[in-house]
Motif scaffolding. Structure first.
Motif, PDB file in Angstrom:
ATOM      1  N   GLY A 253       0.849  -1.253   0.306  1.00  0.00           N
ATOM      2  CA  GLY A 253      -0.077  -0.050  -0.050  1.00  0.00           C
ATOM      3  C   GLY A 253       0.663   1.482   0.059  1.00  0.00           C
ATOM      4  N   GLN A 254       2.260   1.258   0.411  1.00  0.00           N
ATOM      5  CA  GLN A 254       2.897   2.349   0.115  1.00  0.00           C
ATOM      6  C   GLN A 254       2.969   3.002  -1.098  1.00  0.00           C
ATOM      7  N   VAL A 255       3.189   4.481  -1.356  1.00  0.00           N
ATOM      8  CA  VAL A 255       3.047   5.125  -2.467  1.00  0.00           C
ATOM      9  C   VAL A 255       4.777   5.098  -3.133  1.00  0.00           C
ATOM     10  N   HIS A 257       7.033   7.070  -5.829  1.00  0.00           N
ATOM     11  CA  HIS A 257       7.051   8.066  -6.962  1.00  0.00           C
ATOM     12  C   HIS A 257       8.176   7.657  -7.914  1.00  0.00           C
ATOM     13  N   ASP A 269       3.450   7.371 -10.553  1.00  0.00           N
ATOM     14  CA  ASP A 269       3.113   6.871  -9.216  1.00  0.00           C
ATOM     15  C   ASP A 269       2.811   5.462  -9.509  1.00  0.00           C
ATOM     16  N   THR A 271       1.618   1.852  -6.422  1.00  0.00           N
ATOM     17  CA  THR A 271       1.561   1.463  -4.912  1.00  0.00           C
ATOM     18  C   THR A 271       1.933   0.094  -4.974  1.00  0.00           C
ATOM     19  N   TYR A 273       2.252  -3.822  -4.082  1.00  0.00           N
ATOM     20  CA  TYR A 273       1.285  -4.592  -4.054  1.00  0.00           C
ATOM     21  C   TYR A 273       1.812  -5.888  -3.399  1.00  0.00           C
ATOM     22  N   ALA A 290       5.007  -3.171  -7.540  1.00  0.00           N
ATOM     23  CA  ALA A 290       4.068  -2.016  -7.207  1.00  0.00           C
ATOM     24  C   ALA A 290       3.237  -1.851  -8.894  1.00  0.00           C
ATOM     25  N   LYS A 313       2.754   8.813   5.474  1.00  0.00           N
ATOM     26  CA  LYS A 313       1.896   9.931   4.761  1.00  0.00           C
ATOM     27  C   LYS A 313       2.112  11.168   4.950  1.00  0.00           C
TER      28      LYS A 313
END
Length: 415
Positions: A253-255, A257, A269, A271, A273, A290, A313
Motif C-alpha cells: 500500500g505504500q506510494v 514516485h 506514481d 502503489t 502490492y 508495485a 503519509k
C-alpha cells in the motif's frame, strides 16, 4: 597691547572657522555612510520583467506542491508486464501468409483477425468433414435396418454390433474434424461443396499493442511458429530492487514516485502490492512489486526507472530544485507579486529601455523571499519560508537565476 590683542582675536576667529568646517565635513561624510548603510540594510527585493524577457529566457511559473521527502527509501528497478498479459501469436497449421492486417504499435482487441494463411490441406480437412457427414447418414440407416432385423429374429447379432461400431466411429471422426475446423476459424455448419475455404484466420488471444511481427506476406510459417507478439502495457508494474537493510520498512500500500532514467522530466506514481521474500541472484536485493496508477503514457516493458518509496503519509511543501537561488549563503525563491520596484529603479529601467519604462510595456513583478532548504530528492526540495507564502502563489520554477540576475543588475544601477 592693542596690536597683541588684535592678533590674538584674529587667531581665535580662524581656529573657530576651521573647527566649524571640519564638523560640517564630518557630518556630510557621516550622512553618506549612513545612506550607504541604509541601502545595504534594505536591499531591493522586487524584480520586474517584461513578457518578452520572460519568453526569451524561458521563465516558467508554477506552484508549491506537497511531496513526501522526509521519510523515504530510494531504489532502482525495471518496468515489467506480467507474463499473462503478453502473447506470442502462432498458427496451429502450417501455411503461407496471405494478409497481415496490423502494424507494429497498433492496438488490437481480443478476437480480432490479425492475419490469414492459406494451404491446400485446409480444403482436404473440409472434404473429410463432408465425407464423414455423408457416411454417418448411411451408417445410421444401416444401424436402424440391422436393429429391426435383429428384433424380428431375422438378422445376426454380430451384424447389429458391427453397424453400431461403425456409426460410433464415424461420429467420433466428425466431432474431431468439427473441432479442428473451429480451431481454424471455420464454422462447420457453413461448410458445403460450394464454399470450401483454402485459408484460415489468426486471431488475437489478448487485447494489447503489437510489439513484434515475425512473418511477412508470402512467407511460409510452420506449425506453432511465431507470427506476431502482443503486449498489454496497461498492466505494467514496477519491479523495484530494495536492499536488505530497507526490507523491514516496506509495506503493501505504500506510494512510490518514480521517473524514467532516460526521461527525468516526468514523474509517475505506483502503489506497492507485493514484497518479495527471496534475494535476486547475488545482488542481495529483494524485489518489491508495485502497480502503476494514473498516467502510463510512454511506459514500456523493460525501461529502467528510479523510484522513491514513501514510508509515511506525511508530506511537506516542496518546489523544483532549479526554483531556488543562492546568494550570500542564503536561499531564495521568487514569488509573483503586485508590489512595484522603488522609484529610483524605475528611472534606471527607463534609461535601459531608451526612455520607455518597462511598466509601459506588459510587465510582471516578482518578490525575492528567503527560504530554508530541507530534504531533496527526485528533482524536488522541501522548503520552509521565513515569511508566509499564500498557498495559491505562483513562483518562478524555471529561470529563477535570470530573475535574480535582473534584480542584482537593477541594484547595481542604483549606485
Amino acid at each position: 597691547m592693542k596690536i597683541k590683542y588684535k592678533i590674538f582675536s584674529l587667531v581665535l576667529v580662524t581656529l573657530f572657522a576651521v573647527s566649524c568646517g571640519e564638523k560640517v565635513a564630518t557630518a556630510e561624510a557621516q550622512g553618506e555612510v549612513k545612506t550607504e548603510e541604509d541601502h545595504e540594510e534594505n536591499p531591493q527585493t522586487i524584480a520586474e520583467l517584461t513578457q518578452d524577457q520572460m519568453k526569451s529566457v524561458g521563465v516558467t511559473l508554477g506552484a508549491i506542491v506537497m511531496k513526501e521527502l522526509t521519510s523515504t527509501v530510494k531504489a532502482n528497478g525495471l518496468l515489467r508486464v506480467p507474463n499473462n498479459r503478453k502473447a506470442i501469436v502462432t498458427s496451429l497449421y502450417g501455411g503461407v501468409i496471405r494478409t497481415i492486417n496490423f502494424q507494429i504499435g497498433d492496438f488490437v482487441k481480443k478476437g480480432e483477425v490479425l492475419a490469414t494463411i492459406s494451404n491446400p490441406e485446409y480444403i482436404q480437412l473440409q472434404e473429410q468433414y463432408l465425407t464423414v457427414n455423408s457416411r454417418i447418414s448411411f451408417a445410421e440407416q444401416e444401424f436402424r435396418r440391422q436393429k429391426e432385423l435383429f428384433d424380428n429374429d431375422a438378422g445376426a447379432k454380430k451384424n447389429l454390433q458391427s453397424a453400431d461400431a461403425e456409426l460410433k466411429t464415424l461420429r467420433t471422426q466428425k466431432a474431431s474434424l468439427k473441432r479442428q475446423l473451429q480451431m481454424m476459424g471455420i464454422s462447420p455448419e457453413t461448410v458445403n461443396n460450394r464454399n470450401l475455404k483454402s485459408g484460415l484466420v489468426i486471431t488475437a488471444p489478448i487485447s494489447g499493442t503489437i510489439s513484434t511481427i515475425h512473418a511477412q506476406i508470402g512467407s511460409y510459417v510452420d506449425i506453432s511458429a511465431p507470427v506476431l507478439e502482443i503486449i498489454d502495457n496497461h498492466s505494467i508494474h514496477l519491479d523495484l530492487q530494495v536492499f536488505e537493510k530497507d526490507l523491514s520498512k516496506m509495506r503493501i500500500g505504500q506510494v512510490v514516485h518514480f521517473k524514467l532514467t532516460n526521461n527525468p522530466e516526468t514523474e509517475y506514481d505506483a502503489t506497492v502490492y507485493s514484497v518479495g521474500s527471496t534475494f535476486e541472484n547475488e545482488s542481495k536485493t529483494i524485489s518489491v512489486h508495485a502497480n502503476v496508477i494514473g498516467n502510463k503514457t510512454g511506459l514500456i516493458d523493460g525501461m529502467n526507472i528510479t523510484g522513491i518509496v514513501s514510508l509515511d503519509k506525511s508530506s511537506t511543501p516542496a518546489i523544483p530544485d532549479e526554483a531556488i537561488v543562492e546568494a550570500d549563503g542564503k536561499y531564495y525563491v521568487f514569488v509573483q507579486s503586485d508590489k512595484k520596484p522603488d522609484e529610483h529603479e524605475k528611472v534606471g529601467n527607463e534609461s535601459k529601455q531608451g526612455g520607455k519604462s518597462e511598466n509601459q510595456q506588459k510587465t510582471m513583478a516578482f518578490e525575492k523571499i528567503e527560504i530554508v532548504k530541507g530534504a531533496s530528492d527526485m528533482g524536488y526540495t522541501a522548503i520552509t519560508s521565513l515569511v508566509e507564502i499564500p498557498s495559491n502563489a505562483k513562483i518562478v520554477v524555471k529561470g529563477a537565476f535570470f530573475v535574480n540576475a535582473k534584480l542584482v543588475n537593477s541594484g547595481e544601477h542604483e549606485h
